[in-house]
Design an enzyme around this catalytic site. Structure first.
Site, PDB file in Angstrom:
ATOM      1  N   LYS A 106       0.473  -1.439  -0.138  1.00 31.70           N
ATOM      2  CA  LYS A 106      -0.010   0.069  -0.034  1.00 31.70           C
ATOM      3  C   LYS A 106       1.071   1.267  -0.048  1.00 31.70           C
ATOM      4  CE  LYS A 106      -4.608  -1.731   1.042  1.00 31.70           C
ATOM      5  NZ  LYS A 106      -5.375  -2.417   1.889  1.00 31.70           N
ATOM      6  N   ARG A 122      -3.754  -9.835   5.033  1.00 33.20           N
ATOM      7  CA  ARG A 122      -3.964  -9.695   3.263  1.00 33.20           C
ATOM      8  C   ARG A 122      -2.488 -10.136   2.724  1.00 33.20           C
ATOM      9  NH1 ARG A 122      -5.992  -6.510  -0.420  1.00 33.20           N
ATOM     10  NH2 ARG A 122      -6.648  -7.295  -1.721  1.00 33.20           N
TER      11      ARG A 122
HETATM   12  N1  HH2 Z   1      -7.405  -4.027   0.078  1.00 32.48           N
HETATM   13  C1  HH2 Z   1      -8.180  -3.753  -1.095  1.00 32.48           C
HETATM   14  C2  HH2 Z   1      -8.970  -4.536  -1.317  1.00 32.48           C
HETATM   15  N2  HH2 Z   1      -9.929  -5.842  -0.193  1.00 32.48           N
HETATM   16  N3  HH2 Z   1     -10.184  -6.107   2.040  1.00 32.48           N
HETATM   17  C3  HH2 Z   1      -9.379  -5.898   2.945  1.00 32.48           C
HETATM   18  N4  HH2 Z   1     -10.671  -6.614   3.656  1.00 32.48           N
HETATM   19  N5  HH2 Z   1      -8.579  -4.736   3.569  1.00 32.48           N
HETATM   20  C4  HH2 Z   1      -7.874  -4.508   3.075  1.00 32.48           C
HETATM   21  O1  HH2 Z   1      -6.928  -3.875   3.037  1.00 32.48           O
HETATM   22  C5  HH2 Z   1      -7.942  -5.097   1.232  1.00 32.48           C
HETATM   23  C6  HH2 Z   1      -8.944  -5.094   1.120  1.00 32.48           C
HETATM   24  C7  HH2 Z   1      -6.562  -3.379  -1.645  1.00 32.48           C
HETATM   25  O2  HH2 Z   1      -5.825  -3.632  -2.654  1.00 32.48           O
HETATM   26  P1  HH2 Z   1      -5.332  -4.679  -3.610  1.00 32.48           P
HETATM   27  O3  HH2 Z   1      -6.687  -6.000  -3.377  1.00 32.48           O
HETATM   28  O4  HH2 Z   1      -4.656  -4.994  -4.105  1.00 32.48           O
HETATM   29  O5  HH2 Z   1      -5.833  -3.408  -4.729  1.00 32.48           O
HETATM   30  P2  HH2 Z   1      -7.641  -3.099  -5.688  1.00 32.48           P
HETATM   31  O6  HH2 Z   1      -8.712  -2.960  -4.576  1.00 32.48           O
HETATM   32  O7  HH2 Z   1      -6.571  -1.697  -6.392  1.00 32.48           O
HETATM   33  O8  HH2 Z   1      -7.498  -3.819  -6.350  1.00 32.48           O
END
Ligand code: HH2
Length: 285
Positions: free
Chosen positions: A232, A267
């Site tokens: 992040k 995660r």
């Molecule tokens: N962060 C993201 C997405 N889903 N779910 C939970 N429970 N906690 C988190 O911190 C979280 C999440 C963001 O990360 P990522 O999926 O890599 O990115 P994007 O939203 O751009 O797909």
């Protein structure tokens, strides 16, 4: 690490459909984004064959849960139409729920997508909007999936526009406990609920650090805690590393810190590295 709900272990457990996850040691939730635009890995796995290969790989690397997402919720992102999101994720949910031994999680804030994915075999609903939509609460009440209740201030499009809290840990904890109460009032068993402060979702660097340092306060709420710090922006802000894929060392450090301070699930995108680090950290504890 995982087992049928009928043979639950003695320690803390998370009930997720037919699984009872043993949370007495930290679990790794591996991320599979089937999106063109995720901040962390967008476009890498939107070809179905590439997505399957990546999912298989992170399970082989030790992910105890596979979290599949079809909508980026990065700061500034636009909402994806539900039909398009479902078309991305459902084939992957079906594929992994029928082929792999670990529970599959659907990362969505849309009730219709969550419902269809549970029907397709998902054992967990991971809602970054914290079950604020009453329709999502109804979907949760009608099934037996595990639930991740995450705190997000506002919407992805605007959440990083000057987020403000008087006391971020107290306010996030208050929100999460209130949402857990909404779910329980709708008939959801407490053992299905996991709380997540939502690192990076409407938070400055200082807010993210305060939440991580205040993890003990969140863990004291009495529900298992999930932390998603992987790759992040706050890691980039602390280190100057612009490319999210190059933030592995910072991400692993954050995961180990979180696990040491009360997180039950982390995660992550870099599963092999995180599993290795958590094993060493556990042996040294
Ligand atoms: N962060 C993201 C997405 N889903 N779910 C939970 N429970 N906690 C988190 O911190 C979280 C999440 C963001 O990360 P990522 O999926 O890599 O990115 P994007 O939203 O751009 O797909």
């Amino acid at each position: 690490m995982t087992g049928d709900a009928g043979i639950a272990p003695d320690g803390p457990i998370w009930r997720c459909g037919r699984f009872a996850l043993d949370l007495s040691a930290p679990l790794v939730m591996g991320v599979l984004n089937v999106t063109p635009d995720s901040f962390s890995d967008g476009g890498l796995h939107d070809d179905p064959a590439a997505a399957v290969a990546h999912g298989e790989r992170i399970i082989a690397e030790g992910a105890a849960i596979l979290d599949i997402g079809g909508e980026s919720t990065r700061p500034g992102s636009e909402e994806v139409p539900e039909a398009a999101e479902l078309a991305r994720v459902r084939p992957m949910i079906t594929r992994f729920a029928s082929h792999c031994a670990v529970p599959v999680s659907i990362d969505t804030r849309h009730a219709s997508v969550a419902e269809a994915c549970v029907a397709a075999g998902a054992s967990i609903i991971n809602d970054v909007s914290g079950f604020r939509d009453p329709a999502m609460v109804q979907v949760a009440a009608k099934c037996d999936a595990g639930l991740v209740v995450m705190h997000m201030a506002g919407e992805p499009k605007t959440m990083q526009a000057e987020p403000h809290y008087d006391d971020v840990v107290v306010e996030v904890a208050g929100y999460l406990i209130a949402q857990a109460a909404v779910l329980e009032a709708a008939g959801v068993a407490r053992e299905r609920i996991v709380l997540d402060p939502g690192i990076g979702f409407g938070k400055t660097l200082e807010h993210n650090l305060a939440l991580l340092k205040g993890l003990a306060q969140l863990a004291a709420l009495g529900y298992p805690v999930l932390i998603g710090a992987s790759r992040k922006r706050f890691i980039g802000e602390l280190t100057g590393v612009e490319d999210p894929a190059a933030r592995v060392a910072g991400s692993v450090t954050a995961a180990c810190f979180a696990a040491d301070h009360g997180a039950h699930i982390v995660r992550v995108h870099d599963v092999a590295e995180t599993v290795q680090a958590l094993r060493v950290a556990a042996a040294l504890r």
